[in-house]
Design a protein around this motif. Structure first.
Motif, PDB file in Angstrom:
ATOM      1  N   VAL A   1      26.583  -3.111 -29.520  1.00 48.74           N
ATOM      2  CA  VAL A   1      26.756  -3.015 -27.895  1.00 48.74           C
ATOM      3  C   VAL A   1      25.169  -3.882 -27.097  1.00 48.74           C
ATOM      4  CG1 VAL A   1      26.965  -0.749 -25.974  1.00 48.74           C
ATOM      5  CG2 VAL A   1      28.183  -1.164 -27.519  1.00 48.74           C
ATOM      6  N   ILE A   2      24.437  -2.795 -27.135  1.00 50.28           N
ATOM      7  CA  ILE A   2      23.296  -2.917 -26.883  1.00 50.28           C
ATOM      8  C   ILE A   2      22.211  -4.706 -26.980  1.00 50.28           C
ATOM      9  CG2 ILE A   2      21.589  -2.571 -28.750  1.00 50.28           C
ATOM     10  CD1 ILE A   2      20.949  -1.605 -25.433  1.00 50.28           C
ATOM     11  N   ALA A   3      22.841  -4.804 -28.147  1.00 49.11           N
ATOM     12  CA  ALA A   3      23.031  -6.724 -28.688  1.00 49.11           C
ATOM     13  C   ALA A   3      23.117  -7.583 -27.588  1.00 49.11           C
ATOM     14  CB  ALA A   3      22.671  -6.766 -30.374  1.00 49.11           C
ATOM     15  N   VAL A   4      24.203  -7.033 -27.497  1.00 49.82           N
ATOM     16  CA  VAL A   4      25.656  -7.513 -26.515  1.00 49.82           C
ATOM     17  C   VAL A   4      24.571  -7.927 -25.681  1.00 49.82           C
ATOM     18  CG1 VAL A   4      27.906  -8.387 -25.510  1.00 49.82           C
ATOM     19  CG2 VAL A   4      27.683  -7.910 -27.924  1.00 49.82           C
ATOM     20  N   SER A   5      24.267  -6.534 -24.183  1.00 49.80           N
ATOM     21  CA  SER A   5      23.888  -6.611 -23.207  1.00 49.80           C
ATOM     22  C   SER A   5      22.623  -7.313 -22.844  1.00 49.80           C
ATOM     23  CB  SER A   5      23.400  -5.442 -23.351  1.00 49.80           C
ATOM     24  OG  SER A   5      22.785  -4.319 -23.922  1.00 49.80           O
ATOM     25  N   VAL A   6      21.877  -7.094 -24.112  1.00 53.54           N
ATOM     26  CA  VAL A   6      20.081  -8.304 -24.091  1.00 53.54           C
ATOM     27  C   VAL A   6      20.713  -9.518 -23.556  1.00 53.54           C
ATOM     28  CG1 VAL A   6      18.622  -8.849 -24.981  1.00 53.54           C
ATOM     29  CG2 VAL A   6      18.937  -6.396 -25.538  1.00 53.54           C
ATOM     30  N   VAL A   7      21.702 -10.220 -24.872  1.00 51.14           N
ATOM     31  CA  VAL A   7      22.239 -11.517 -25.118  1.00 51.14           C
ATOM     32  C   VAL A   7      22.647 -11.751 -23.677  1.00 51.14           C
ATOM     33  CG1 VAL A   7      23.556 -13.448 -25.333  1.00 51.14           C
ATOM     34  CG2 VAL A   7      22.796 -11.552 -27.381  1.00 51.14           C
ATOM     35  N   VAL A   8      23.698 -11.496 -22.826  1.00 47.84           N
ATOM     36  CA  VAL A   8      23.716 -11.573 -21.672  1.00 47.84           C
ATOM     37  C   VAL A   8      23.002 -11.114 -20.038  1.00 47.84           C
ATOM     38  CG1 VAL A   8      25.955 -10.093 -19.509  1.00 47.84           C
ATOM     39  CG2 VAL A   8      26.485 -11.022 -21.868  1.00 47.84           C
ATOM     40  N   ARG A   9      22.079  -9.821 -20.783  1.00 44.91           N
ATOM     41  CA  ARG A   9      21.069  -9.580 -19.485  1.00 44.91           C
ATOM     42  C   ARG A   9      19.695 -10.616 -19.350  1.00 44.91           C
ATOM     43  NH1 ARG A   9      19.688  -5.239 -17.083  1.00 44.91           N
ATOM     44  NH2 ARG A   9      17.646  -4.598 -16.053  1.00 44.91           N
TER      45      ARG A   9
END
Length: 560
Positions: free
Chosen positions: A259-267
Motif C-alpha cells: 500500500v505505502i509503495a503504491v501511494s508513493v508512486v502515485v503521489r
C-alpha cells in the motif's frame, strides 16, 4: 740398673733408624706410582690410534668425532688437523645448501633453476671425497698427507663454499619474500573463503528481509481493513469512471500488494505532473490487500484531480490456469514442492522458498504480459514498478515515436554486462538459433507500451509459446525479464538513460547528479526504501513523497 740404662740407649738409636727407613720407603712409593702412571698414559696413546681411512670416511659430527680428532691431532702431522677443518667447513655449507633447497621445495619451486643449483651444489660437496686423487692421497693413507694435494683439495672446497655463499646471498631475500607472499596468499585464500560465506549468508539474510513484510506495513494494512469494517458506509463501491477507459488521457499500470509503495508512486507522479487531472492510475493487487488499498485512496484522495482505479487480480476472469501457462506451472510446482521436500529443507534453500511465495507475487509480476487484454480500449500505457519514484513530468513519454515497436525502455548493457547471454541459456538450441547472445538487455520498471502494436505483433501469444517451452526451466531460470527479452526481441526502442536510473536498491555509488537529472529513479534490489536495510543516502528521495499526514502511519510507528 745397668741393664735398664743400656736398654734405654739401645731403644733411642733404633727410633732414629726407623725414621730414615720410613722416609726412604715413601720416596720409593711415590716414584713407583709416577712411573706406573707414565707407562699407562703411553700405553693408551699407542693403543687407541684410529686409522686415517676410518676417520675421514665421512663428515664426523658430535662429541665422539670431536674426541677422535683430538686424539689424532696429538700424534699426527698438522696437515691432518687442517684437513679436518676443511671438512667441517664443507659440512656446514652442505647443511646450509640443503636447508635452502628445502625452502625451494616448500615454495613449490621444484622446477626452478635455483633448486637444481642447490641440489647440484650439495652433491658436488659430497662427491669431492670420491675423486681418486683425493681418496688415495688424503683419505686412504696411513702416512703423512701430501701438502700439494691437500692445497688443491682445499681450493676446490673453498671455490664451492664461495659459490654457495653467493647463491645463498642472492636467493635469501627472494626466498624470504616468497615465503611472505605464500603466507599472504594463504591468508587471502582463507579470507576469501570467509568473505564468500559471509556474502552468501548476507545475501540470504537480505533476501529474507526483502521478502518479509515489515511489522509497520502489516500494521498499516490491518488498520486500513479495520477502518473499513468499522465504517462500511464510507467505503461503498464506486461506479467505474469514464476516465478509466479514455485513450486521450495518460494511463499508468501499477501491480503491487504494498500500500505505502503504491501511494508513493502515485503521489510522486502527481506532484511532478503539469496537468495532474489528465493522469489515470490502474492499480491491481491481490484479494488480501484489496480492501486496504481502496481504503487508503478513499481516506487520502489523490491531489490535483488525478484518477485511481483499484482492482483485484481475481477480477480478471481470463487469469486462469487454462489460459495462463505460469498459473499451470505454479500449481504443478507447488504440488511437487509439498510432495518432495521436507519443510526443514524449505527453510534452508532459498530457491524452495520461492515456491511458498509464488502464487500471488508471480502472477502480479506476470500480469504485465496481459496489458492489451486488461485495457482493451487504450492505445498506450506506462508500466511502473512499485519501487520507483517519479521526479519529473512523464507526459513526454507518450510523445516519443516508437517507430512501430511495442516497448520503449532504457537499455542497461555496458561492456559485456547485461547482455542476453546473462539471462538466457544459449546452450539450448532453441535459444541459440533465435537470439543474439550479445544483444543488449533493457530494464523493466518504467516502460511505455504501444498496445496497438502489441496486438498487431501478437506478443502475448509469443510469451505463452515460450513460457510453455520453459516448463522445465531449461531456457531461463526464473523472473519476468528473460521472457520479456524474448517476447519483445527486436520490438523494443531504446530510450534516453535519463528517463530511468536504476540501482538505488543495491548500488551505493550512483552519482547524485545522475539521480537528480533522472525522470524516474528505481530502487531495484533488496534494499527497498521502506525497509530498515535501505541505503540512507537514497532513502530521503523516497520518504519525501510519503503522506505523513495519514494518521495510521503514526499509529503504526512507520519509520520514515
Amino acid at each position: 740398673m745397668a741393664v735398664a740404662i743400656r736398654g734405654a740407649r739401645g731403644g733411642g738409636s733404633g727410633g732414629v733408624g726407623a725414621g730414615f727407613r720410613s722416609f726412604f720407603s715413601y720416596r720409593i712409593f711415590v716414584s713407583a706410582m709416577f712411573s706406573l702412571l707414565f707407562i699407562a698414559t703411553a700405553t693408551v696413546l699407542l693403543t687407541t690410534r684410529p686409522s686415517t681411512t676410518h676417520q675421514h670416511s665421512r663428515f664426523r659430527s658430535g662429541g665422539n668425532a670431536y674426541m677422535h680428532r683430538t686424539f689424532v691431532a696429538l700424534n699426527s702431522d698438522p696437515l691432518k688437523t687442517r684437513l679436518d677443518l676443511i671438512y667441517r667447513q664443507a659440512n656446514d655449507h652442505i647443511t646450509l645448501v640443503k636447508a635452502y633447497a628445502a625452502y625451494a621445495r616448500k615454495l613449490k619451486l621444484d622446477i626452478s633453476r635455483q633448486l637444481k643449483m642447490f641440489d647440484d651444489l650439495a652433491k658436488n660437496f659430497s662427491d669431492i671425497t670420491s675423486k681418486p686423487r683425493y681418496k688415495s692421497s688424503l683419505f686412504e693413507t696411513d702416512g703423512n698427507l701430501d701438502e700439494d694435494v691437500l692445497r688443491q683439495f682445499e681450493k676446490e672446497v673453498k671455490d664451492r663454499v664461495k659459490f654457495a655463499r653467493l647463491l645463498i646471498a642472492e636467493s635469501k631475500e627472494n626466498y624470504d619474500n616468497q615465503l611472505k607472499i605464500q603466507k599472504l596468499k594463504d591468508t587471502i585464500f582463507a579470507v576469501r573463503e570467509l568473505l564468500g560465506k559471509a556474502k552468501k549468508n548476507g545475501a540470504f539474510a537480505s533476501s529474507i528481509a526483502a521478502k518479509t513484510i515489515p511489522k509497520s506495513l502489516h500494521c498499516l494494512a490491518m488498520r486500513l481493513v479495520g477502518e473499513r469494517i468499522s465504517h462500511p458506509e464510507k467505503y461503498k463501491e464506486d461506479l467505474p469512471k469514464s476516465e478509466f477507459e479514455d485513450p486521450d488521457l495518460y494511463h499508468y499500470a501499477i501491480f503491487s500488494d504494498n500500500v505505502i509503495a503504491v501511494s508513493v508512486v502515485v503521489r510522486s507522479v502527481v506532484k511532478n505532473a503539469e496537468e495532474p487531472w489528465k493522469h489515470v492510475f490502474h492499480v491491481v493487487t491481490d484479494r488480501m490487500n484489496l480492501a486496504a488499498m481502496k481504503v487508503w485512496f478513499k481516506m487520502r484522495p489523490v491531489e490535483g484531480g488525478a484518477h485511481v482505479e483499484v482492482r483485484a487480480l481475481e477480477d480478471y476472469k481470463f487469469m486462469n490456469s487454462a489460459y495462463v501457462p505460469v498459473l499451470r506451472q505454479i500449481e504443478s510446482a507447488k504440488q511437487r514442492f509439498y510432495l518432495e521436500h521436507k519443510m526443514e529443507n524449505a527453510t534452508k534453500d532459498g530457491s524452495n522458498m520461492k515456491f511458498r511465495y509464488l502464487e500471488h507475487m508471480s502472477m502480479l509480476n506476470h500480469l504485465r504480459f496481459y496489458l492489451p487484454e486488461m485495457y482493451p480500449k487504450l492505445h498506450k500505457i506506462l508500466f511502473l514498478d512499485d519501487d520507483v519514484v517519479v521526479q519529473k513530468d512523464l507526459t513526454g513519454l507518450w510523445k516519443i515515436d516508437l517507430s512501430g515497436k511495442v516497448n520503449g525502455a532504457v537499455e542497461t548493457c555496458f561492456g559485456s554486462f547485461h547482455r542476453f547471454s546473462q539471462y538466457l541459456n544459449f546452450s539450448h538450441p532453441l535459444i541459440r538459433e533465435r537470439f543474439n547472445p550479445k544483444a543488449c538487455a533493457w530494464a523493466y520498471g518504467m516502460n511505455i507500451f504501444d498496445l496497438d502494436a502489441w496486438r498487431r505483433e501478437k506478443c502475448t501469444e509469443t510469451y505463452h509459446n515460450w513460457q510453455n517451452l520453459n516448463v522445465d526451466r531449461a531456457l531461463w531460470k526464473s523472473g519476468t525479464l528473460p521472457p520479456g527479452l524474448i517476447t519483445f526481441y527486436s520490438l523494443t526502442k531504446s530510450l534516453d538513460k535519463s528517463w530511468h536510473v536504476l540501482g538505488l536498491g543495491y548500488n551505493p555509488s550512483i552519482s547524485m547528479d545522475v539521480i537528480n537529472n533522472a525522470a524516474v529513479i528505481h530502487y531495484n534490489g533488496n534494499m527497498k526504501p521502506w525497509l530498515d536495510i535501505a541505503m540512507n543516502q537514497y532513502k530521503n528521495l523516497w520518504t519525501k513523497y510519503v503522506d505523513n499526514d495519514m494518521e495510521f502511519l503514526q499509529t503504526c510507528n512507520f519509520g520514515v
